[in-house]
Each structure stands twice: as structure tokens, then as C-alpha cells.
Design a protein around this motif. Sequence first.
Motif, short mmCIF file in Angstrom:
data_model
loop_
_atom_site.label_atom_id
_atom_site.label_comp_id
_atom_site.label_asym_id
_atom_site.label_seq_id
_atom_site.Cartn_x
_atom_site.Cartn_y
_atom_site.Cartn_z
N ASP A 1 0.83 -1.21 0.00
CA ASP A 1 0.00 0.00 0.00
C ASP A 1 0.86 1.26 0.00
O ASP A 1 0.58 2.23 -0.71
CB ASP A 1 -0.93 0.01 1.22
N LYS B 1 1.13 4.14 -3.07
CA LYS B 1 0.85 5.57 -2.84
C LYS B 1 1.87 6.48 -3.49
O LYS B 1 1.56 7.62 -3.82
CB LYS B 1 0.84 5.85 -1.33
N ALA C 1 -6.98 -2.83 -6.02
CA ALA C 1 -6.17 -1.69 -5.59
C ALA C 1 -5.19 -1.21 -6.64
O ALA C 1 -4.80 -0.07 -6.64
CB ALA C 1 -5.42 -2.05 -4.32
#
Length: 431
Positions: free
Chosen positions: A168, A172, A197
Amino acid sequence: MAAGEEGGRAAELAAVEEPEVAVEDPRSFKDLGVTDVLCEACDQLGWKTPTKIQVEAIPVALQGRDIIGLAETGSGKTGAFALPILQALLDTPQRLFALVLTPTRELAFQISEQFEALGSSIGVHTTTPGRLVDHLENTKGFNLRALKFLVMDEADRILNMDFETEVDKILKVIPRDRKTFLFSATMTKKVQKLQRAALKNPVKCAVSSKYQTVEKLQQYYIFIPSKFKDSYLVYILNELAGNSFMIFCSTCNNTQRTALLLRNLGFTAIPLHGQMSQNKRLGSLNKFKAKARSILLATDVASRGLDIPHVDVVINFDIPTHSKDYIHRVGRTARAGRSGKSITFVTQYDVELFQRIEHLIGKKLPAFPMQEEEVMMLTERVAEAQRFARMELREQGEKKRSRNGDDDDTEEAIGVRNKVAGGKKKKRKAF
Ligand code: AMP
């Protein structure tokens, strides 16, 4: 990338596209759209025709689409994502072009070797920096803002090993405007979460949609009492002498113990597990690859992705607790069209796990033929070697604790202990 941000795309992703058949029976990389200089590189590596996953994935990737690649181990996955990336790099040369995330450093090295081999004539550089998030957070001036490609290899493992937070964080700080390739031999629900995602309108390229093991793999089991496992192992190694073996154990400790036991009996065995330092792990792997050792004992750290071309026999000394790991383990043999054997040890405690494996692969396995009396004749010698191994393991543990530092569970340490134990170098066929 927040989960909510992506929530609206769930429906879109539920219907992942299958690729159109781009080329009828493609005979060459050129047919797939690979540029001449890279076709030459394939030729130099001895890649005469593209593999199935390469046929499926390369044209789709060259069209600029994201990919979910489902392919057996040893299917040529790396080439399937490396060639389109190198081709794009040729079109727009720049630094820090692609990022490949892998669950183990060995796999990262192996992939970087393929990138360098394919890209040698165009001056490609790769680096395997280890923990990327550390660099992103602590290395001044390092960023991934110009990145064009993100690849996750063995993607389900990346998630299983609790890399989710790191992934994650990486997502980003890399551009949304990029290509993403997700490759895995097994697809878990978690990977589906990940695809939500990270992927944009992906195409699914699957060589086999079911969990399959390759055709040229002869799979066997042996049903034996747990207390005679070591003797049966020695019997099989003698019966199949002259082959190269990968033996899977469930824990680092048992891997180390079994390596010591076999070396006490004169076998050229070498361990590979997570309690060894990275250098020792690579050292073990390289000795085995170079055929200086014929038996590699490993935990599941080595079950996925590692390309060790000459494994003839995989032995599941400890049955895998997750049946999907079975597929990865036996995938170490019968690669690239060669034949291979796997033998799974099933004790009185493992029956249910074994049934789950048979269910997953959709077939009943035959028993490996054995002469029980011959196995029993080995028990005394094996018991002696077990005693030495236990002693050596204890000594290693004590030494490690007193040093309170670097591992000494190395081959050198094993060699020294063998000498201490009276130079127990018996010939392999001594039984
Ligand atoms: P991978 O599945 O990427 O780990 O690749 C397994 C092995 O297959 C590696 O040793 C590759 O060098 C080899 N390989 C990949 N593509 C081809 C091809 N088209 N023809 C022959 N060997 C290949």
C-alpha cells in the motif's frame, strides 16, 4: 491508495477480460511483436519459440494493457513480463523505469539475471535493493515518481507474507499512470483484493485456470510410520542415486537437522532456509545450481519461483500444510518439458492433508514402490547418524547463542562438525 477510492471499480473488475487470440500458432517472438534486438537476445538465450504464457501475455502487454498472469512455475513468466518492459524502455529510455516486487531476495536475483541477459545488448541495469519501503522512507533523493511499470511476481505470496502494508505504501508513491502486471501461479482471494487496488482494466492471461501439475511429472506418495521417516528418506535417496533432489521440510530446524543427518551418512546435502543469512542462502543455492551438491534441503522459502533447472526429484519429507504449496514445491521438477518425479511422505498424522492435496490436483496418486525389509536394514545406521545430527545441532545452537549474532548454520559449520564426529564420510551406496 484508499480502499474507498477504488470501491466503485469492483464491478468493472469482476469481469476481467480474457485476451483475444492475437496470433494463430505463433512460431517466433517476432510474431508476437517483439522487436528484432530482443528477438536476438531470446535466440542467444536459446529461447527458440515463445512459451504459452509468453504467447498469451506479450501481445497484450505490448498493446499497453495491464495483466493478471496465471501460469505454472517454470512456464517462462519472467520473459512474459520482461520482454514488453524492455521493449517499452527501448522506445522511451529513462532511469528507474520498472519496479518488480518479489517475496524473496533469491527470486529478485533470478529475475534481475533474466532482465540483464535479455537486455544486455541495450545496456539495461537492474538492482535488487532489498526492503524498498525503507529506501523510500530513508534514502534522500530516492523516489519512484517516474516509474512506468510495476510488476508483482508471486503476488499471492507477497500478500500472504504480510507485505500488504508495504505494498500500500509503495502504491501511494508511484504514478497512477503506469502499467501493472500481476503474476502468480495460484490465485487467492487476497490477490483479487489487490487487483482492485492496483490494476486498471486488466486482461487475464492464464495458461491453466485450474490448479494443475505438469504432465511429465510422475507424482507418488509413501504411507509410512512417522518414526521411520529418516530411514525411508535414506532408502529413496539410495534407490534414486545419481539424481538431483530437492527435499522440503516444514521448519528451519528440521531442514538443518536433516541436512546434518544426510551429511553424516555421506550424502552431499546442503540446507536453504530462512534462519541462514542472505549470503549463505545464495551460496547454498549456487552450489546446488552448479551441481556441486546433489541434495538441496529447503523450507518453503525455496518452493516458489526459483529456477533450478536440473532438479530430478522433489521429496515432500514434511507434507505441506497449505495444499497450494504442494503445487509450488513439485513445480521445482519436470520443468521446461523435462520429466521429473515427486514423492510425498504421508505419516499417520498427515492423511487429511494428503487427501486435500489429491482433491486440489484432481487425481489419486500411486504409491512409490519400496522394499520394506531393505528400509528396516537401514534403521541402525540411521539411528547413529540421527544421534550425531542432534549433537551437532545442539552445538550449533549453543555456539550461536554464545555469539549472539551471525548464523553458523552454514555448510562450513556442518563440515567442521562432520570432522569432529570422526570424519564420517561414508559412500552413498554403502547401504
Ligand atoms: P520462469 O518461469 O520465468 O522462471 O522461467 C523458467 C525457465 O524457462 C528459465 O530458465 C527461462 O530461462 C526459461 N525460458 C523462458 N522462456 C523460454 C522460452 N521461450 N524458451 C525456452 N526457455 C525459456
